[in-house]
Design a protein around this motif. Structure first.
Motif, PDB file in Angstrom:
ATOM      1  N   VAL A  31       0.909  -1.246  -0.103  1.00 56.13           N
ATOM      2  CA  VAL A  31       0.002   0.009  -0.315  1.00 56.13           C
ATOM      3  C   VAL A  31       0.991   1.395  -0.084  1.00 56.13           C
ATOM      4  O   VAL A  31       1.604   1.437   0.828  1.00 56.13           O
ATOM      5  CB  VAL A  31      -1.003  -0.004   1.258  1.00 56.13           C
ATOM      6  N   ALA A  50      -7.124   2.176   2.689  1.00 60.06           N
ATOM      7  CA  ALA A  50      -5.771   1.952   2.686  1.00 60.06           C
ATOM      8  C   ALA A  50      -5.079   1.561   3.903  1.00 60.06           C
ATOM      9  O   ALA A  50      -4.511   0.532   4.236  1.00 60.06           O
ATOM     10  CB  ALA A  50      -5.071   3.076   2.235  1.00 60.06           C
ATOM     11  N   ARG A  63       2.933  -1.322   4.114  1.00 59.33           N
ATOM     12  CA  ARG A  63       1.892  -0.274   4.374  1.00 59.33           C
ATOM     13  C   ARG A  63       3.191   0.949   4.166  1.00 59.33           C
ATOM     14  O   ARG A  63       3.901   1.323   5.079  1.00 59.33           O
ATOM     15  CB  ARG A  63       1.063  -0.145   5.319  1.00 59.33           C
TER      16      ARG A  63
END
Ligand code: ZN
Length: 120
Positions: A31, A50, A63
């Protein structure tokens, strides 16, 4: 006309600020900041989606930990901005002096020009 990128989740109307990329050979879901171009195996996500993304079983999630920036303005936005700036820079069709002129015609001023009365 304008088509801002939206979250790819079903029924989610929010603007996409992140791109989810599945890296299949590493079983990793990444992400990251919104990708400039949509590519295969990528999904645009809004910030809540997200942040809340969870990886499928056996997958890792990498992430982006910083702030998700909204995407840069589209070309349409830039054109609109440029026009707005140009509009602001343009001199007003009726400068404030015009109002003064109405009250004091004797000065003979018209905008930035001064009319010199003929000297007889
Ligand atoms: Zn969403």
């Amino acid at each position: 006309m304008r088509s801002p990128r939206r979250c790819s989740r079903n029924g989610c109307p929010r603007q996409a600020v992140a791109t989810l990329t599945y890296v299949y050979n590493e079983s990793t879901a990444v992400v990251g900041p919104l990708a400039a171009f949509a590519e295969p195996h990528t999904y645009d996500l809004c910030e809540p989606h997200a942040r809340s993304l969870t990886a499928p079983r056996g997958w890792d999630v990498v992430r982006h930990e910083g702030e998700f920036e909204p995407p840069p303005p589209t070309t349409d936005d830039l054109v609109a901005l440029a026009e707005a700036v140009r509009e602001a820079a343009r001199p007003a069709p009726r400068p404030p002096e015009d109002d003064q002129d109405k009250q004091s015609h004797s000065t003979g001023r018209r905008g930035h020009l001064r009319v010199i009365p003929p000297s007889l």
